[in-house]
Design an enzyme around this catalytic site. Structure first.
Site, PDB file in Angstrom:
ATOM      1  CE1 TYR A   1      -2.872  -3.373   0.434  1.00 26.39           C
ATOM      2  CE2 TYR A   1      -3.513  -2.372   2.652  1.00 26.39           C
ATOM      3  CZ  TYR A   1      -3.889  -3.545   1.194  1.00 26.39           C
ATOM      4  OH  TYR A   1      -4.467  -4.132   1.486  1.00 26.39           O
TER       5      TYR A   1
ATOM      6  CG  HIS B   1      -1.467  -8.468   0.037  1.00 30.87           C
ATOM      7  ND1 HIS B   1      -0.698  -7.830   0.095  1.00 30.87           N
ATOM      8  CD2 HIS B   1      -2.496  -8.597  -0.143  1.00 30.87           C
ATOM      9  CE1 HIS B   1      -1.291  -6.510   0.108  1.00 30.87           C
ATOM     10  NE2 HIS B   1      -2.524  -7.567  -0.149  1.00 30.87           N
TER      11      HIS B   1
END
Length: 291
Positions: free
Chosen positions: A59, A119
């Site tokens: 992010y 992830h």
């Protein structure tokens, strides 16, 4: 319909914590001109009970943003927070996973993460990544570990690779019009004591329009409960164990609205109405966006 007096919390997988069922996501935060607003939004959410903070190295500046929001001068106590981050699959070798976690700790100014996730599944063997996550627990840098975007077969393979510890959570796409995990994955995780954390609960622009059948169902439940349609959606997506959800907020007012779902207990007639309006759909875990 009634609201409960205290925020709804439940156990997070094998951890002893009682974690708020609504948290805060940070996708595409930290790299915008609105950094001050983003810091204020995270802090407002924390003050309103959204103490589960989710971020990731993917992010961009989000881990740094979280660090700014919770720095000691903020008055926020680290022990009151439940912080989760994620390692990119491309960095998920044994050494790479440890290095990425250490970088996340520096960015956020904390000595430990509550949970650290892979992830999504990448090219490194799961056994190698799981081993690194176990090492991070042994080193005290994380309290627990988990995965994201895993289907049942992936979970079983990851579990079989462990030599100590257990998978705490599986973070997956879950919103009103994307409910294929209700088919089997949620029940598998419930039986395995794995928390299911739904991301993108508002569907990235796919929140039901007020004029649609689903929008009308949300409005009706909202009217009966004294809530907003988005609060009803969040309460539904976190309606039972082992479900949690992590909406992102773009403003202080939005964070406070999300927090209102923490005390919203939907009763059977409303749950049934929403189940009818938003039926479980088929889908493939291979089609999930990696957020």
């Amino acid at each position: 319909m009634s609201k409960v007096a205290a925020p709804i919390r439940r156990p997070f997988g094998p951890l002893p914590d009682l974690v708020p069922v609504i948290g805060q996501g940070t996708w595409i935060m930290g790299d915008t001109p609105n950094r001050g607003t983003e810091v204020a939004t995270l802090r407002a959410g924390i003050a309103a009970g959204l103490t589960h903070i989710d971020t990731a190295e993917l992010y961009g500046g989000a881990e740094d943003l979280v660090g700014d929001a919770i720095k000691p001068a903020s008055g926020i106590k680290r022990e009151d927070l439940f912080i989760v981050s994620k390692v990119l699959p491309s960095n998920a070798s044994h050494k790479g996973t440890i290095r990425a976690c250490e970088t996340a700790l520096r960015r956020m100014g904390t000595s430990y993460l509550d949970v650290y996730l892979l992830h999504w599944r990448g090219s490194y063997p799961l056994a190698e990544t799981m081993g690194a996550l176990e090492t991070l627990v042994e080193q005290g840098k994380i309290r627990a570990f988990g995965v994201s975007n895993f289907n049942i077969a992936d979970l079983e393979e990851a579990e079989s690779a462990l030599t100590s510890g257990r998978i705490a959570c599986n973070q997956v796409l879950y919103h009103l019009e994307e409910r294929h995990i209700d088919g089997e994955l949620i029940e598998h995780c419930r039986k395995s004591n794995i928390a299911v954390v739904g991301y993108s609960p508002f569907g990235h622009g796919r929140f039901p329009r007020a004029s649609s059948e689903g929008g009308r169902a949300l409005a009706a439940v909202a009217a009966r409960t004294g809530a907003t349609p988005r609060q009803v959606a969040l309460a539904f997506l976190a309606r039972k164990a082992p479900l949690f959800t992590i909406p992102k907020a773009s403003s202080v007012a939005h964070a406070k609205e999300n927090a209102g779902a923490l005390t919203l207990a939907l009763e059977p007639p409303d749950l049934a109405a929403l189940e009818e309006a938003f039926p479980v759909n088929a889908g493939s875990d291979d089609e999930l966006p990696m957020l």
